[in-house]
Design a protein around this motif. Structure first.
Motif, PDB file in Angstrom:
ATOM      1  N   VAL A   1      -5.353 -48.448 -11.380  1.00  0.00           N
ATOM      2  CA  VAL A   1      -3.969 -48.909 -11.560  1.00  0.00           C
ATOM      3  C   VAL A   1      -3.600 -49.815 -10.392  1.00  0.00           C
ATOM      4  O   VAL A   1      -4.304 -49.874  -9.382  1.00  0.00           O
ATOM      5  CB  VAL A   1      -2.974 -47.726 -11.650  1.00  0.00           C
ATOM      6  CG1 VAL A   1      -3.292 -46.840 -12.839  1.00  0.00           C
ATOM      7  CG2 VAL A   1      -2.972 -46.919 -10.350  1.00  0.00           C
ATOM      8  N   GLU A   2      -2.485 -50.517 -10.536  1.00  0.00           N
ATOM      9  CA  GLU A   2      -2.042 -51.404  -9.471  1.00  0.00           C
ATOM     10  C   GLU A   2      -1.644 -50.602  -8.234  1.00  0.00           C
ATOM     11  O   GLU A   2      -1.173 -49.467  -8.331  1.00  0.00           O
ATOM     12  CB  GLU A   2      -0.850 -52.248  -9.935  1.00  0.00           C
ATOM     13  CG  GLU A   2      -1.170 -53.213 -11.063  1.00  0.00           C
ATOM     14  CD  GLU A   2      -2.063 -54.377 -10.634  1.00  0.00           C
ATOM     15  OE1 GLU A   2      -2.445 -54.453  -9.450  1.00  0.00           O
ATOM     16  OE2 GLU A   2      -2.374 -55.216 -11.501  1.00  0.00           O
ATOM     17  N   ASP A   3      -1.835 -51.216  -7.079  1.00  0.00           N
ATOM     18  CA  ASP A   3      -1.450 -50.574  -5.831  1.00  0.00           C
ATOM     19  C   ASP A   3       0.022 -50.864  -5.540  1.00  0.00           C
ATOM     20  O   ASP A   3       0.701 -51.561  -6.301  1.00  0.00           O
ATOM     21  CB  ASP A   3      -2.346 -51.063  -4.694  1.00  0.00           C
ATOM     22  CG  ASP A   3      -2.560 -50.003  -3.626  1.00  0.00           C
ATOM     23  OD1 ASP A   3      -1.753 -49.051  -3.568  1.00  0.00           O
ATOM     24  OD2 ASP A   3      -3.521 -50.116  -2.850  1.00  0.00           O
ATOM     25  N   ASP A   4       0.497 -50.334  -4.416  1.00  0.00           N
ATOM     26  CA  ASP A   4       1.921 -50.429  -4.093  1.00  0.00           C
ATOM     27  C   ASP A   4       2.229 -51.549  -3.107  1.00  0.00           C
ATOM     28  O   ASP A   4       3.209 -51.480  -2.367  1.00  0.00           O
ATOM     29  CB  ASP A   4       2.412 -49.095  -3.526  1.00  0.00           C
ATOM     30  CG  ASP A   4       1.672 -48.694  -2.253  1.00  0.00           C
ATOM     31  OD1 ASP A   4       0.620 -49.295  -1.964  1.00  0.00           O
ATOM     32  OD2 ASP A   4       2.133 -47.772  -1.562  1.00  0.00           O
ATOM     33  N   ASP A   5       1.423 -52.593  -3.099  1.00  0.00           N
ATOM     34  CA  ASP A   5       1.589 -53.672  -2.121  1.00  0.00           C
ATOM     35  C   ASP A   5       3.010 -54.241  -2.112  1.00  0.00           C
ATOM     36  O   ASP A   5       3.615 -54.423  -1.048  1.00  0.00           O
ATOM     37  CB  ASP A   5       0.604 -54.811  -2.409  1.00  0.00           C
ATOM     38  CG  ASP A   5      -0.849 -54.379  -2.318  1.00  0.00           C
ATOM     39  OD1 ASP A   5      -1.103 -53.307  -1.748  1.00  0.00           O
ATOM     40  OD2 ASP A   5      -1.715 -55.103  -2.819  1.00  0.00           O
ATOM     41  N   ALA A   6       3.538 -54.545  -3.296  1.00  0.00           N
ATOM     42  CA  ALA A   6       4.849 -55.187  -3.368  1.00  0.00           C
ATOM     43  C   ALA A   6       5.955 -54.258  -2.873  1.00  0.00           C
ATOM     44  O   ALA A   6       6.904 -54.701  -2.208  1.00  0.00           O
ATOM     45  CB  ALA A   6       5.137 -55.634  -4.798  1.00  0.00           C
TER      46      ALA A   6
END
Length: 220
Positions: free
Chosen positions: A14-19
């Protein structure tokens, strides 16, 4: 021959929490009494998190993240409640979307897969259920009492699949926790290079992909 896969989860499946991390760092930097950039805040937060979480003693992510954020906020003179700020982060990031290619790859996969994640068990289980995913095994830092790159994480995952180190690939997006950790455990490492960055000289990257579909040619 590849007989099984170890998969990092956030930033790989899944996408990471970078933003979201960037947004929190920007808010802290804007409210700080000491001049500091959002990038410096984010980097300091990650360093403090590693110190707090990895211990000793071992601490859960849900406890370590706000505590380490609070340390950085105090250092730069940012008022506010780090617990509340992190709660907003978690509410935004609690059910991240699948990364490109994830469902297509997993649907056609015939190998056993163990997810190997630093996330807390309940948070990871919620995301897996939300997306209707199924894995042979799931190993979290909460289960082991350690974070990647600790070798205990990789040994637990191998035991869960009943496979040896030379029979699997470990796939993840972190050069420090995934690639270096797998290499130290004697496991071939596949780097998920989400941002198209050049690998540092000497990094033990066996293969490099941008998403999980890139594994198809490696496992057949």
């Amino acid at each position: 021959m590849v007989r099984g896969l170890l998969l990092d989860f956030y930033g790989t499946v899944v996408e990471d929490d970078d933003a979201v991390v960037a947004a929190i760092a920007a808010r802290v930097a804007a409210d700080a009494t000491t001049p500091v950039t959002p990038e410096a805040v984010a980097a300091a937060w990650m360093r403090e998190f590693a110190t707090v979480a990895e211990g000793p003693p071992f601490r859960l992510l849900r406890d370590s993240a706000p505590e380490s954020l609070g340390r950085v906020m105090a250092e730069v003179g940012c008022p506010g409640d780090p617990v509340a700020l992190y709660a907003a982060h978690h509410a935004t990031w609690g059910l991240p979307p699948l990364r490109p290619g994830t469902r297509k790859f997993l649907t056609g996969l015939r190998l056993p897969v163990c997810v190997l994640s630093d996330a807390d068990r309940a948070d990871l289980a919620a995301v897996v259920a939300h997306h209707g995913l199924a894995f042979t095994a799931v190993v979290t830092s909460e289960d082991v009492g350690a974070y990647k790159p600790d070798g205990a994480m990789f040994r637990r995952a191998l035991a869960a699949l009943g496979l040896a180190a030379d029979e699997v690939l470990h796939v993840g997006d972190s050069l420090r926790t995934d690639v270096a950790g797998a290499h130290e455990a004697g496991i071939r490492a596949v780097w998920v290079n989400r941002h198209g960055m050049p690998a540092p000289a000497g990094a033990p990257v066996t293969h490099e992909i941008t998403d999980l579909t890139g594994l198809t040619t490696l496992i057949h």
